[in-house]
Write a protein that holds these residues in place. Structure first.
Motif, PDB file in Angstrom:
ATOM      1  N   GLN A 165      78.070  26.706 109.839  1.00 54.02           N
ATOM      2  CA  GLN A 165      78.512  26.330 111.185  1.00 54.02           C
ATOM      3  C   GLN A 165      79.736  27.130 111.598  1.00 54.02           C
ATOM      4  O   GLN A 165      80.717  27.224 110.867  1.00 54.02           O
ATOM      5  N   ARG A 166      79.653  27.733 112.784  1.00 58.50           N
ATOM      6  CA  ARG A 166      80.795  28.456 113.336  1.00 58.50           C
ATOM      7  C   ARG A 166      81.769  27.476 113.974  1.00 58.50           C
ATOM      8  O   ARG A 166      81.501  26.280 114.098  1.00 58.50           O
ATOM      9  N   ALA A 167      82.906  28.011 114.399  1.00 57.99           N
ATOM     10  CA  ALA A 167      83.936  27.164 115.003  1.00 57.99           C
ATOM     11  C   ALA A 167      83.451  26.497 116.281  1.00 57.99           C
ATOM     12  O   ALA A 167      83.882  25.396 116.621  1.00 57.99           O
ATOM     13  N   ASP A 168      82.508  27.157 116.999  1.00 56.98           N
ATOM     14  CA  ASP A 168      82.010  26.575 118.245  1.00 56.98           C
ATOM     15  C   ASP A 168      80.871  25.589 118.015  1.00 56.98           C
ATOM     16  O   ASP A 168      80.294  25.073 118.973  1.00 56.98           O
ATOM     17  N   GLY A 169      80.523  25.329 116.762  1.00 59.79           N
ATOM     18  CA  GLY A 169      79.487  24.354 116.447  1.00 59.79           C
ATOM     19  C   GLY A 169      78.110  24.944 116.262  1.00 59.79           C
ATOM     20  O   GLY A 169      77.216  24.273 115.737  1.00 59.79           O
ATOM     21  N   ALA A 170      77.895  26.195 116.654  1.00 59.17           N
ATOM     22  CA  ALA A 170      76.585  26.824 116.501  1.00 59.17           C
ATOM     23  C   ALA A 170      76.355  27.210 115.040  1.00 59.17           C
ATOM     24  O   ALA A 170      77.299  27.471 114.292  1.00 59.17           O
ATOM     25  N   MET A 171      75.069  27.231 114.648  1.00 59.84           N
ATOM     26  CA  MET A 171      74.710  27.591 113.281  1.00 59.84           C
ATOM     27  C   MET A 171      74.424  29.090 113.209  1.00 59.84           C
ATOM     28  O   MET A 171      73.676  29.624 114.023  1.00 59.84           O
ATOM     29  N   GLU A 172      75.024  29.746 112.216  1.00 60.35           N
ATOM     30  CA  GLU A 172      74.886  31.192 112.069  1.00 60.35           C
ATOM     31  C   GLU A 172      74.317  31.506 110.698  1.00 60.35           C
ATOM     32  O   GLU A 172      74.774  30.981 109.681  1.00 60.35           O
ATOM     33  N   SER A 173      73.296  32.369 110.653  1.00 64.64           N
ATOM     34  CA  SER A 173      72.622  32.691 109.393  1.00 64.64           C
ATOM     35  C   SER A 173      73.485  33.605 108.535  1.00 64.64           C
ATOM     36  O   SER A 173      74.149  34.521 109.039  1.00 64.64           O
ATOM     37  N   ILE A 174      73.476  33.367 107.222  1.00 62.72           N
ATOM     38  CA  ILE A 174      74.176  34.257 106.293  1.00 62.72           C
ATOM     39  C   ILE A 174      73.225  35.303 105.721  1.00 62.72           C
ATOM     40  O   ILE A 174      73.645  36.143 104.929  1.00 62.72           O
ATOM     41  N   GLY A 175      71.957  35.249 106.106  1.00 56.84           N
ATOM     42  CA  GLY A 175      71.008  36.256 105.650  1.00 56.84           C
ATOM     43  C   GLY A 175      69.630  35.665 105.415  1.00 56.84           C
ATOM     44  O   GLY A 175      69.491  34.565 104.860  1.00 56.84           O
TER      45      GLY A 175
END
Length: 799
Positions: A575-585
């Protein structure tokens, strides 16, 4: 090439930079733009070959050697226009100089990897095998040198030629061997440990012999010169030990863990590498020896050597080292091997080196009572060549000891012997993965007082606070040491030297590639050690180093051998600071999917939204609200069992939401008969009855039934319960998909909804797949009732 007069055809020196194409100047006529083009071409070409050879499990050095040969006069270099444009003779000095600077620092890294303290502890068995594996091929190399000197290498200085041939045929590539063992999951087996110990001894012996060969390869004007070279070289080594080593140790002591290494210390160390290289080149040995010796005397303890490696390895291994292979390839012309005699001599050299290395190693192994199959595998492994082999051959060619034809023969020999290592080893040695049978493959069990074992995996420090807080929440009452956690750090095995160094330190702690990381140098280990000292929980920090395409085998094999009830995996998005989910790969996504398919027990995937915040929470401050949505089915029952494990903790409140379909249309068992659905419902009801009668959750458990008619009803009720800290859900819940997203099938219909940013940004989600023996048809581990667990007794909490 040297000019003897001013009217010779030697090209003039190249200017560094051009004024650009608009000034009618070709960039390829200037040193800097040309070397940039050469680096790009070499890196792209060798990486492409490495990708093509990856299915064959070949180390990257194979692709780089082949790439260098193909870029040279053997293939592409047959075009004179190509050679004159891309690799003109006037540019080779710049190319060789840059390649050798990269090689200097790579040899410094190799010296950092060789730990004399570990080599001193080499057992008599490994030492005897190493010496036998060097002696016989060296002797056979001496014999081969007489054959070559009477045929394709007439008029050569016989003594240095004998030594160079002996070294070329007896050497073992230490870094390449570590790579092959790691790829084949053999590093922590007996054969892997013996091979690495023997290779370490072999490496030191090879460098000593190479120094002797170089000292003997002078112009022959006076035999005293060779003696002076050897004495001066010995004096340099003594100086490095007496004067340089204390200086490096002083700088290492002033670099505490967790703080950056001072720029001055980095500058001093790199300057020492170059200065030592200058001294050894002045002595007449070779500049490489100075860099190698500085690497050896650099302290291995503490963060200093690790940080030095991290600072220089990517640039050296990724960009500069491939230039050395290209430089070697430009000197290698396979077309010089013509006629039956030359090809016959190539076969002779290959047979001689394979016979000497394999027979010498196998014979010594059998005398040490190593089983025949393992002895053969050890012989094949010790026959591995690599970069050090090329260094030997290039020095021999530069010193006029090896001519073009002999050089090409020996390069092909090194390529062939390394290429065949992996396929032959896979054919003759396939160690069975065995483990003791066990029954507690799920959280759900009749005996609640039995020990619960969990394998918790993580990628980075980002996962650790939530993981420790989840472990704390799962420890129950803590009576009798009922919870044991294996905390496994998942690391991708790369070509980086630091990864190989970590692999070299692997210890015998089971079949996976595990190593005990130094406690003072790994913050992750420190975190888990600190936690286990405060709680009645046995925590075993460990590291799995493997390629991401095969690391699931390490995870599943670990789970079986440690007889764990559940594997905990981190979700491949954070989870990023803005709440969105970001893939690590995407590769980590594939790892989770493979574990779900091959796991010998239940599996949990943790969607981390900071359970308990960004730091570890002490027991007295644990106050979590956990919600288990229950739709029915095996996975939901396992999720409920995990919730009941958590509710034993005094700081946990558990809410079970049972969803009931009003019209019987909500539940969905695709492809299953009514009889199976009825059986599942009966098991669900029995599970819920046990829940209501379970004394563990009398005070902290809330049970609610919700009647729903549509997906919208479910969404609304889950959102109403969404102000919790953690959702525990079954992966294959008996419900239609609740979210439109289909990119994360490992989360199931409910997990996809709960992990979406639109649903919540504060509630972590644990998606659980219960173990189903009906689908476990391809186990990675063969169960053996006589198998003894290789690690310490589980009650021993020492790491």
């Amino acid at each position: 090439m040297a000019c003897t007069n001013v009217t010779g055809n030697c090209p003039g020196p190249m200017k560094a930079t051009s004024n650009g194409a608009f000034q009618n100047e070709s960039p390829l006529d200037f040193a800097l733009p040309l070397i940039i083009l050469q680096i790009v071409l070499v890196v792209v070409f060798t990486r492409l070959l490495a990708y093509l050879l990856k299915p064959l499990k070949q180390p990257r050095v194979i692709a780089e050697i082949i790439g260098g040969i193909l870029l040279g006069p053997t293939a592409l270099g047959r075009s004179k226009a190509y050679l004159d444009t891309i690799f003109p003779k006037k540019s080779l000095t710049v190319l060789d100089t840059l390649a050798n600077i990269g090689l200097l620092f790579f040899l410094f890294l190799v010296g950092l990897e060789l730990d004399f303290a570990a080599i001193k502890k080499t057992g008599k068995k490994s030492l005897f095998i190493a010496l036998a594996g060097i002696s016989l091929p060296f002797i056979m190399g001496v014999g081969t040198s007489f054959v070559l000197s009477s045929t394709i290498s007439k008029g050569v200085n016989q003594l240095p030629f004998i030594v160079f041939m002996g070294v070329a045929l007896s050497i073992t590539a230490f870094p390449v061997l570590a790579r092959i063992l790691a790829e084949l999951k053999l590093l922590t087996t007996d054969i892997g440990r013996m091979a690495m110990s023997a290779a370490g001894v072999n490496d030191i012996a090879a460098w000593i012999l190479l120094a002797l060969a170089i000292a003997l390869s002078g112009d022959g004007s006076s035999p005293l010169i060779s003696v002076w070279v050897l004495l001066s070289g010995s004096g340099f080594v003594i100086f490095a030990i007496v004067a340089v080593k204390p200086l490096l140790a002083y700088m290492a002591r002033r670099c505490p863990e967790g703080e950056p290494v001072k720029e001055l210390y980095v500058c001093v160390t790199l300057t020492l590498v170059l200065a030592a290289s200058f001294l050894t080149d002045t002595i007449g040995i070779h500049a490489l020896f100075g860099a190698f010796v500085i690497g050896i005397v650099t302290p291995k303890e503490g963060p200093f050597s690790r940080i030095m490696t991290e600072k220089i390895e990517d640039l050296v291994s990724g960009l500069l080292l491939p230039l050395y292979f290209a430089s070697s390839g430009l000197k290698t012309d396979v077309t010089t091997i013509r006629g039956a005699q030359s090809w016959g001599l190539l076969c002779l050299v290959i047979v001689t080196t394979c016979f000497g290395k394999i027979v010498g190693t196998v014979g010594a192994s059998l005398l040490c009572k190593v089983p025949f199959r393992e002895a053969c595998a050890l012989g094949v492994l010790m026959n591995t060549k690599g970069l050090v082999e090329l260094i030997v051959l290039n020095i021999g060619k530069d010193r006029k000891v090896l001519n073009d034809q002999v050089f090409a023969v020996l390069v092909l020999m090194a390529l062939f012997t390394t290429f065949i290592t992996t396929p032959i080893l896979m054919a003759i040695y396939k160690p069975a993965r065995k483990g003791a049978p066990y029954k507690h493959r799920r959280i759900q069990r009749k005996d609640h007082d039995s020990e619960l074992r969990i394998l918790a995996c993580f990628h980075s420090t980002r996962n650790i606070p939530t993981l420790i807080n989840l472990i704390e929440s799962s420890r129950g009452t803590g009576k009798g040491g009922r919870l044991c956690v294996y905390a496994m750090h998942l690391m991708e095995l790369s070509e980086r030297s630091s990864a190989i160094a970590m692999v070299h330190k692997a210890r015998n702690n089971g079949l996976p590639i595990w190593n005990k990381i130094e406690r003072s140098t790994d913050q992750m280990v420190v975190a888990f050690e600190a936690y286990q000292h405060l709680r009645a929980v046995a925590v075993r920090p460990m590291t799995a180093i493997s390629g991401l395409r095969s690391i699931h085998k390490d995870i599943c094999t670990s789970a079986h051998q440690k007889r764990v009830a559940m594997i905990l995996l981190p979700f491949h998005k954070h989870q990023r600071a803005d709440g969105a989910m970001e893939s690590i790969g995407h590769d980590f996504h594939e790892v989770n999917l493979r574990v779900l398919q091959r796991a010998p027990c239940s599996v949990g995937i943790l969607v981390d939204r900071g359970l308990g915040g960004s730091s570890q929470v002490v027991a007295s401050e644990v106050a979590y609200k956990v919600v288990v949505p229950f739709f029915g089915g095996l996975d939901d029952r396992e999720a409920l069992a995990y919730g009941m494990q958590m509710v034993e903790h005094p700081g946990i409140t558990l809410t079970v939401l049972k969803f009931v379909a009003a019209k019987g249309t909500l539940k969905k068992f695709e492809g299953e008969h009514d009889e199976k659905e009825t059986q599942e419902k009966e098991i669900d009801e029995e599970c819920l009855r046990e829940l209501l009668n379970d004394p563990r959750g009398k005070e902290s458990l809330a049970y609610e039934e919700r009647v729903v008619e549509s997906k919208e009803d479910i969404n609304a009720m889950l959102k109403a319960a969404g102000k919790c800290n953690l959702f525990v859900v079954g992966r294959n819940a008996a419900v239609v998909s609740l979210a439109n997203s289909t990119d994360c099938p490992e989360l199931g219909p409910v997990g996809r909804l709960l992990s979406s940013s639109e649903f919540s940004t504060t509630s972590s989600v644990l998606v659980i797949q219960g173990y189903d023996p009906a689908v476990d048809t391809r186990p990675l581990v063969e169960e053996d009732a006589s198998y003894e667990e290789s690690s310490k007794d589980i009650s021993d909490t020492a790491v």
